[in-house]
Design a protein around this motif. Structure first.
Motif, short mmCIF file in Angstrom:
data_model
loop_
_atom_site.label_atom_id
_atom_site.label_comp_id
_atom_site.label_asym_id
_atom_site.label_seq_id
_atom_site.Cartn_x
_atom_site.Cartn_y
_atom_site.Cartn_z
N ASN A 191 0.81 -1.22 0.00
CA ASN A 191 0.00 0.00 0.00
C ASN A 191 0.85 1.27 0.00
O ASN A 191 0.32 2.36 -0.18
CB ASN A 191 -0.93 0.02 1.22
CG ASN A 191 -2.24 -0.67 0.93
OD1 ASN A 191 -2.52 -1.03 -0.21
ND2 ASN A 191 -3.04 -0.85 1.97
N ARG A 232 -9.35 2.79 -3.38
CA ARG A 232 -9.36 2.97 -1.92
C ARG A 232 -9.82 1.70 -1.22
O ARG A 232 -9.26 1.30 -0.20
CB ARG A 232 -10.26 4.14 -1.54
CG ARG A 232 -9.65 5.49 -1.83
CD ARG A 232 -10.38 6.59 -1.08
NE ARG A 232 -11.78 6.68 -1.39
CZ ARG A 232 -12.27 7.24 -2.50
NH1 ARG A 232 -11.44 7.74 -3.39
NH2 ARG A 232 -13.56 7.29 -2.73
N GLN A 266 -7.14 -0.92 -0.95
CA GLN A 266 -6.18 -0.66 0.13
C GLN A 266 -6.77 -1.11 1.46
O GLN A 266 -6.07 -1.67 2.31
CB GLN A 266 -5.83 0.82 0.17
CG GLN A 266 -5.04 1.26 -1.06
CD GLN A 266 -4.86 2.77 -1.15
OE1 GLN A 266 -5.64 3.53 -0.59
NE2 GLN A 266 -3.84 3.20 -1.88
N GLN A 267 -8.09 -0.87 1.62
CA GLN A 267 -8.74 -1.29 2.86
C GLN A 267 -8.77 -2.81 2.98
O GLN A 267 -8.62 -3.36 4.06
CB GLN A 267 -10.16 -0.74 2.93
CG GLN A 267 -10.18 0.78 3.03
CD GLN A 267 -11.58 1.35 3.14
OE1 GLN A 267 -12.56 0.64 2.93
NE2 GLN A 267 -11.68 2.62 3.46
N SER A 306 -5.37 -3.91 4.13
CA SER A 306 -5.05 -3.59 5.52
C SER A 306 -6.05 -4.23 6.48
O SER A 306 -5.87 -4.18 7.69
CB SER A 306 -5.03 -2.08 5.73
OG SER A 306 -6.35 -1.58 5.72
N GLY A 331 1.87 3.87 4.36
CA GLY A 331 0.89 2.91 3.88
C GLY A 331 -0.15 2.56 4.92
O GLY A 331 -1.10 1.83 4.64
N GLU A 364 -6.14 4.56 1.46
CA GLU A 364 -7.57 4.51 1.76
C GLU A 364 -8.17 5.90 1.84
O GLU A 364 -9.15 6.13 2.54
CB GLU A 364 -7.82 3.75 3.07
CG GLU A 364 -7.16 2.38 3.07
CD GLU A 364 -7.31 1.65 4.40
OE1 GLU A 364 -8.24 1.98 5.15
OE2 GLU A 364 -6.52 0.74 4.66
#
Lengths: 425, 286
Positions: free
Chosen positions: A255, A399, A402-403, A406, B143, B234
């Protein structure tokens, strides 16, 4: 002092109340074609690059043969700012006559400012590939210069070190994961080089692996705009994405790894065995050659995840030249576009810049096995899945991806949001 | 007689005209534009549509929340140059060197600063290697959505505190040295000297630095965000400016971007008015 403060507040309030409707012109007056045009202005972000110099020269020479009286001025804009500048020109209703576009959302969102080219480029239809990315509602708005797609490249040297056969890359997802475990054990390299800092990684993933996940029917429906977000196979794409993160198949810190500047280095330096790369511009066979000898770079088709899926090369028109609606002499501008996509010019572009040009009649067999593998799949290739999505949905997908990596959202929630955004258009 | 009455208006006319033509008129056009639609609706009035869309957009809400975060971090951004200037003023060993070293980052462009810190803060970058040497786990500085905004703000403070430091040093030059001597004779500790002598004497300077730092944080972090995070991960590092650029340049939504600009303008207006009030009140005290 107090009064001045009050005044500024009052002015702001008055402005907020006064503004109601009527701002920009919706139409621009079409100029008088009788008046001879002597100069055409072209905007792009390519003509300034040394690698594109011969291409531009060839195209100019081709155009000058037919229109010696017209001068052509190329204005190279910085790519970072390109669409911002173009947006301003479109708002103003004046600017360049001919301009370069990326295929897909970038041109479709701005089709209202462009001239349909169908009648001018009919003769080039069969020679060039990649028209779909520059079309909207059945009309063509730009002629393709390069093809852009997402082949899966792999590092043959790492395959050899791990005792795998570099000539026989994995055919299914399970084989890929098993092979990657062996590579990790033998060399410490990750399975995928992934750069998702800007949220572009998921686009490459969706398109690069999609043909192995969706059934041919689902694939065609997706491209045609009938996307079934409830389908288990569409869900599977995002499950696999999450899995690559959870199981440690990606390089560390995906990311915060930038797509274009960092991730290709990860692959070139042997820190990852596979990368879903590009065919033109950057991040392709010619780019990698600086560190990896051409015979060590392989190209594989998407591993099969769903039974009945038929892996194919995902590609579209990469960049193409369009004509502005406000140009004075549309036929003249369209003729310049034809020169910019002539076989002579495109051959120069392919040779100097290492791009896969849109012209299917160019011979690419000398450039190495990776190019040959890509070229052989152009015929059966299909449009990339992510190109069919609107830029708004792509932005959201970036987005969400990326979530997912993570762990701050679930696959269900992500797919639900994407479906909602996609339906809104 | 009549000419004399007109004279003042004629004299201020050039300034007023420039402000009206180059500032207020474009502002009015921009606000007006924010009430129209995008794409197929280009030019047609949509009322408050864009503003409602902004209110519903989680990304825009994040960007406003980040403005709030910056306001909360403001004391830190002011305290750092204040403290370092104090040390220089109190002549710690090597203070001449520090004076130039501290100012140095202020001359670098945000793009260069961003590129340097991208390398330093990379997941496999030197800072994480250093942490690993001490046995601490790697941190994904750019990140991790919970960390990235603090990272970028930290870098921004590092890159810009030199200017505030110079202002503080200028303030110190007006400080009454006899007060400090008296404190020293009375045996006051460093902390007490700062709290009872230096801070009260520098109120005006501290306020000035507060205002300029605030403006700097709200208006000039775009370059760093662009280079370091692109608004991610995000969407956690969006600021209104970046949001405006993104909608106009990337999403082709100029009218929506105009609406966001208007909101940012109002926010800045409110912040500015608050600061003017604050400054005027303390001005009266002196």
């Amino acid at each position: 002092m107090k009064q001045r403060a009050l005044w500024s507040a009052l002015i702001a309030a008055a402005l907020a109340v006064a503004g109601c409707g009527s701002a920009t012109r919706t139409d621009t007056p079409s100029g008088d074609p009788q008046q001879k045009q002597r100069k055409l202005v072209v905007w792009d972000w390519k003509s300034g690059e040394p690698a594109a110099a011969t291409y531009i020269e060839q195209a100019k020479a081709d155009f000058a043969k037919r229109h010696p009286e017209v001068t052509v001025e190329f204005v190279a804009q910085p790519f970072d700012q390109y669409y911002t500048l173009l947006g301003t020109a479109i708002q103003a209703g004046k600017g360049p006559d001919v301009m370069l576009f990326n295929g897909g959302g970038q041109i479709r969102d701005r089709a209202g400012a462009l001239l349909p080219l169908d009648e001018y480029v009919a003769g080039d239809k069969s020679r060039l590939a990649g028209w779909e990315a520059f079309s909207k509602d059945g009309k063509v708005y730009a002629a393709p210069v390069t093809l852009q797609g997402h082949p899966i490249y792999y590092n043959k040297a790492l395959y050899e070190k791990a005792g795998l056969d570099p000539a026989a890359p994995p055919k299914t997802w399970d084989e890929l994961v098993t092979g990657c475990a062996a590579i990790k054990k033998a060399t410490g390299a990750a399975c995928f080089a992934l750069g998702n800092k800007e949220g572009f990684g998921i686009q490459f993933f969706l398109s690069g692996l999609g043909s192995g996940i969706l059934t041919p029917r689902e694939y065609d429906d997706w491209i045609a705009g009938k996307r079934d977000w409830d389908s288990p196979n569409v869900r599977r794409v995002f499950e696999l994405w999450k899995q690559t993160g959870d199981k440690g198949l990606n390089n560390d810190g995906a990311n915060s790894t930038a797509m274009f500047s960092d991730v290709f280095t990860v692959f070139e330096t042997g820190k990852a065995a596979h990368i879903i790369g590009l065919m033109s511009d950057v991040g392709h066979w010619n780019d990698f050659a600086e560190f990896l000898p051409p015979d060590k770079i392989g190209v594989m088709t998407a591993p099969v995840v769903t039974e009945g899926a038929t892996p194919s090369l995902p590609y579209d028109g990469g960049i193409g030249y369009a004509v502005a609606k406000w140009t004075k002499d549309p036929a003249l501008a369209a003729d310049l576009v034809r020169s910019l996509t002539s076989t002579g010019a495109l051959t120069a572009f392919y040779q100097k810049a290492g791009a896969i040009a849109s012209d299917t009649t160019i011979d690419v067999t000398q450039a190495g096995p990776a190019v040959a593998a890509i070229a052989s799949e152009i015929k059966t290739g299909r449009p990339a899945l992510h190109v069919a999505l609107s830029s708004k949905t792509l932005d959201l997908m970036g987005r969400l991806s990326q979530q997912l990596l993570s762990g701050s959202t679930t696959v269900d929630k992500a797919v639900e949001q994407l479906a909602a955004s996609d339906r809104k258009g | 007689m009549r000419a004399e009455r007109l004279a003042p208006y004629v004299l201020v006319a050039p300034a007023v005209l420039i402000i009206v033509a180059l500032r207020l008129w474009p502002l009015a056009l921009g606000v007006n534009f924010s009430f129209t639609g995008d794409g197929d609706l280009n030019g047609t009035p949509v009322g408050l549509g864009n503003y409602l869309e902004l209110a519903a957009d989680p990304l825009f809400r994040v960007s406003l929340r980040n403005v709030g975060l910056l306001v909360l971090l403001l004391p830190v951004a002011v305290a750092i140059p204040g403290l370092l200037a104090t040390f220089i003023y109190l002549r710690v060993p090597g203070h001449r060197v520090y004076r130039s070293v501290y100012f140095f980052p202020a001359v670098l462009s945000p793009v260069i600063v961003g590129a340097i810190f991208n390398l330093l803060l990379g997941y496999d970058g030197p800072l994480n290697s250093l942490l690993a040497a001490f046995g601490a786990g790697p941190v994904d500085w750019l990140g991790d959505p919970g960390i990235a905004m603090f990272t970028v703000t930290g870098v921004h403070i590092w890159a810009t505190f030199g200017m505030a430091l110079v202002v503080f040093l200028a303030g110190f030059s007006t400080l009454d040295a006899t007060l400090l001597d008296a404190a020293r004779v009375d045996g006051a500790s460093l902390a007490r000297t700062i709290w009872h002598v230096i801070i009260p004497s520098l109120t005006r300077t501290i306020q000035f630095v507060f205002v300029t730092t605030m403006i700097g944080m709200l208006t000039s972090m775009f370059g760093l965000l662009f280079v370091m995070t692109s608004g991610g991960p995000e969407g956690s590092t969006y600021l209104p400016e970046y949001y405006i650029w993104h909608q106009q340049g990337q999403m082709n939504r100029p009218a929506l971007a105009s609406a966001a600009s208007t909101v940012l303008f109002v926010v800045m207006l409110v912040v500015g008015l608050l600061q003017i009030t604050l400054l005027r009140r303390t001005g009266r005290q002196d």
